[in-house]
Each structure stands twice: as structure tokens, then as C-alpha cells.
Design an enzyme around this catalytic site. Structure first.
Site, PDB file in Angstrom:
ATOM      1  N   GLY A 113      33.684  19.914  87.103  1.00  0.00           N
ATOM      2  CA  GLY A 113      34.745  20.439  86.228  1.00  0.00           C
ATOM      3  C   GLY A 113      35.424  21.635  86.881  1.00  0.00           C
ATOM      4  O   GLY A 113      36.659  21.722  86.944  1.00  0.00           O
ATOM      5  N   HIS A 114      34.606  22.565  87.391  1.00  0.00           N
ATOM      6  CA  HIS A 114      35.160  23.725  88.099  1.00  0.00           C
ATOM      7  C   HIS A 114      35.928  23.268  89.341  1.00  0.00           C
ATOM      8  O   HIS A 114      37.002  23.754  89.650  1.00  0.00           O
ATOM      9  CB  HIS A 114      34.032  24.666  88.561  1.00  0.00           C
ATOM     10  N   ILE A 123      36.622  17.578  82.408  1.00  0.00           N
ATOM     11  CA  ILE A 123      35.966  16.602  83.282  1.00  0.00           C
ATOM     12  C   ILE A 123      34.596  16.276  82.667  1.00  0.00           C
ATOM     13  O   ILE A 123      33.854  17.180  82.264  1.00  0.00           O
ATOM     14  CB  ILE A 123      35.824  17.154  84.719  1.00  0.00           C
TER      15      ILE A 123
HETATM   16  P1  AMP Z   1      32.901  28.967  83.179  1.00  0.00           P
HETATM   17  O1  AMP Z   1      32.255  29.073  84.513  1.00  0.00           O
HETATM   18  O2  AMP Z   1      32.107  28.178  82.182  1.00  0.00           O
HETATM   19  O3  AMP Z   1      33.384  30.293  82.648  1.00  0.00           O
HETATM   20  O4  AMP Z   1      34.207  28.095  83.406  1.00  0.00           O
HETATM   21  C1  AMP Z   1      35.182  28.468  84.339  1.00  0.00           C
HETATM   22  C2  AMP Z   1      36.409  27.611  84.121  1.00  0.00           C
HETATM   23  O5  AMP Z   1      36.062  26.232  84.299  1.00  0.00           O
HETATM   24  C3  AMP Z   1      36.978  27.731  82.694  1.00  0.00           C
HETATM   25  O6  AMP Z   1      38.392  27.728  82.761  1.00  0.00           O
HETATM   26  C4  AMP Z   1      36.449  26.493  82.027  1.00  0.00           C
HETATM   27  O7  AMP Z   1      37.253  26.063  80.945  1.00  0.00           O
HETATM   28  C5  AMP Z   1      36.491  25.498  83.176  1.00  0.00           C
HETATM   29  N1  AMP Z   1      35.602  24.369  82.925  1.00  0.00           N
HETATM   30  C6  AMP Z   1      34.291  24.418  82.552  1.00  0.00           C
HETATM   31  N2  AMP Z   1      33.817  23.174  82.350  1.00  0.00           N
HETATM   32  C7  AMP Z   1      34.834  22.320  82.585  1.00  0.00           C
HETATM   33  C8  AMP Z   1      34.986  20.896  82.539  1.00  0.00           C
HETATM   34  N3  AMP Z   1      33.970  20.104  82.190  1.00  0.00           N
HETATM   35  N4  AMP Z   1      36.189  20.363  82.833  1.00  0.00           N
HETATM   36  C9  AMP Z   1      37.231  21.170  83.185  1.00  0.00           C
HETATM   37  N5  AMP Z   1      37.162  22.503  83.249  1.00  0.00           N
HETATM   38  C10 AMP Z   1      35.986  23.079  82.957  1.00  0.00           C
END
Ligand code: AMP
Length: 279
Positions: A36-37, A177
Site C-alpha cells: 500500500g505504501h 491496496i
Molecule cells: P501509515 O504508515 O499507516 O501512516 O500510512 C502512510 C500512508 O500510507 C498514509 O497516507 C496511508 O493512508 C497510506 N496507506 C496505508 N495503507 C494503505 C493501503 N492499504 N493502500 C493505500 N495506501 C495506504
């Protein structure tokens, strides 16, 4: 890929990009990276932006100390994934860099965003998100920043923050994702057992079941049915609501096409997961 640990190293990297008139694409994260990231990173790379990712587990956005302590840290694996993705730089600041002694929190009225869904369940969370993103945007000064719609309410907070303080930064929102099972990728999934992961895939399946009842029965009955399906599988729902995707206020009637959003927070094996579906 350059690894930047100090503010000076970051400033020099940013200056170099500006000197070459290269535009900067920024992906803020808390690490424990997954596809996703990486999708966000690849969107930036594809647009030929000098792409920088930050990894910082922001204590100000955790309203629960044990959630913070249990947050997975997998820095070596993260670096490997980023190198493969075409990312140009990784910024790994310490807490003193993000919140130095002279740090003055910004004031941002979050309005309804702090009063619905995640807001009341995680007091202070979105304020913490706004503070860290403000600091990172100031330091990185990107042309574009990428965020995931999995954190739908957070995307609204970022847009609000940018409209107040960073009108020069374009915010690009990217789709969620998922694993093949439908489970939204999340760093928190690492804390689930195989059985937990299997059950967690019912979250997205249930959102689809409710979505497919759209206009056939009343939202409250569709949601009640969804909650029943989840409860049967020992999934503890914190909230499951229908909202208007433009305003995020709750609705008891289906919204016009493309303005419906179902949002959920649920616990499995003590792990809090969120997801949403728009239709
Ligand atoms: P985090 O590390 O959880 O703070 O997420 C960092 C970025 O990745 C944020 O903009 C989240 O919304 C995005 N993100 C996390 N999980 C997903 C995913 N499964 N699909 C797309 N973007 C994601």
C-alpha cells in the site's frame, strides 16, 4: 537511495532538488511498509518527481500508549522495499527533529472531522496528524504529497491542512491496496494470527454486502445485518456508519450515487483495523 537522518542532510537534499529544478514528491509514513505504501511511492516515481519517503512513528497521533508501544518497526525491510521501488531518499528523523524544544503546535480547527467517526474514538489523533504533517511539509517543502484513501478521514484532514497552510502543495489521494482476500493492507495486520487475517478479510466483504443492499433496504437495516455478520465471526465493531463522502456527516438514507461511503473500525485479536468503501 539516500538515507537522511538529520535536518541538515534533509535541507541539503531538498536544496539539491531545487537547484536541479526537480520537483519533489513526498510520501509520509510510519514505516512497517507494505505494498500500500509502495503504491504511493510508485505514483510519485511514475510522475518523475524526486521521491522522498519519511518514516516517523508520531507519538502525538496515538491516543493509546499500548498501541504506540506495539507499533511494528521493520526498518531494514523498509529500506529494502524502498530501494526496489525507485524511491530517491528516505528521511528518518528523531523525535527532537520533528518536535524541537521551540516547537509551537499549529492551530487548525478540524470542525466536523474531529466530531465524527474516528474523531471521538481517538481524541487528539487528528490534531497529532496535523502537527506532524505540518512539520514534515515545512521541512520537505514538496510539490506533491501522496496519501492513501484507506485513511479516508485523515485525507480530509490533510486537505484541510493544505488549504490553510500549503496551497502550493498538491495532495494526491490514492486507492486502497488490498490483499487478494480483500483485506486492506495495513502495518497493523502484522500483529494478526493467520486465523485473525482470515477473519479480518470479512470486514471488506461485509462492506460489499452492505453496499449491494444499497437502495434495496434502509441503510440502518443493511448496517445491522453487516454488524451481525461480523459479530458471528467474533469481530468487535467500534463503528460502522454510512456517511456522505463529501461532508463525512452520518446519514440514515442512501446518498446520491458516488457520494456514499461506508466506514468501519473494528477489533480483531485486540488489533484495531479501519476500512471504507465508496459507491
Ligand atoms: P501509515 O504508515 O499507516 O501512516 O500510512 C502512510 C500512508 O500510507 C498514509 O497516507 C496511508 O493512508 C497510506 N496507506 C496505508 N495503507 C494503505 C493501503 N492499504 N493502500 C493505500 N495506501 C495506504
Amino acid at each position: 537511495m539516500e538515507i537522511l537522518k538529520t535536518e541538515l542532510e534533509l535541507n541539503n537534499w531538498v536544496k539539491n532538488q531545487h537547484a536541479n529544478t526537480t520537483k519533489i514528491g513526498f510520501v509520509p509514513t510510519m514505516g512497517a511498509l507494505h505494498e500500500g505504501h509502495i503504491y504511493l511511492v510508485k505514483q510519485s516515481v511514475k510522475q518523475e518527481l524526486a521521491t522522498i519517503v519519511s518514516i516517523f512513528v508520531n507519538p502525538k497521533q496515538f491516543n493509546n500508549a499500548s498501541d504506540l508501544n506495539k507499533y511494528p518497526i521493520t526498518i531494514e525491510a523498509d529500506i529494502k522495499l524502498l530501494k526496489k521501488s525507485g524511491c530517491n531518499a528516505l528521511f528518518i528523523p528523531t523525535i527532537d527533529i520533528i518536535y524541537p524544544s521551540y516547537f509551537l503546535p499549529i492551530k487548525l480547527d478540524l470542525g466536523i472531522l474531529d466530531k465524527v467517526l474516528e474523531g471521538p474514538k481517538r481524541p487528539g489523533h487528528f490534531n497529532g496528524v496535523a502537527q506532524v504533517v505540518y512539520r514534515l511539509f515545512k521541512m520537505v517543502n514538496p510539490d506533491k504529497a501522496f496519501f492513501g484513501l484507506k485513511d479516508f478521514q485523515q485525507c480530509k484532514v490533510i486537505k484541510l491542512l493544505a488549504s490553510h497552510f500549503f496551497t502550493n502543495i498538491k495532495i494526491e489521494l490514492c486507492p486502497t491496496i488490498r490483499h487478494k482476500s480483500g483485506l486492506a493492507m495495513s502495518s497493523r495486520n502484522m500483529r494478526l494470527s493467520d486465523n485473525g487475517k482470515k477473519r479480518a478479510s470479512l470486514i471488506y466483504k461485509t462492506l460489499n454486502v452492505i453496499k449491494n443492499l444499497n437502495n434495496a433496504i434502509e441503510p440502518k437495516d443493511a448496517i445491522k445485518y453487516g454488524k451481525h455478520l461480523l459479530a458471528e465471526n467474533n469481530i468487535e465493531v467500534e463503528y460502522l456508519e454510512l456517511a456522505n463522502s463529501k461532508t463525512l456527516d452520518s446519514w440514515i438514507v442512501w446518498q446520491p450515487e458516488k457520494q456514499n461511503i461506508l466506514l468501519i473500525a473494528a477489533y480483531i485479536e485486540g488489533v484495531r483495523l479501519i476500512d471504507n468503501i465508496q459507491f
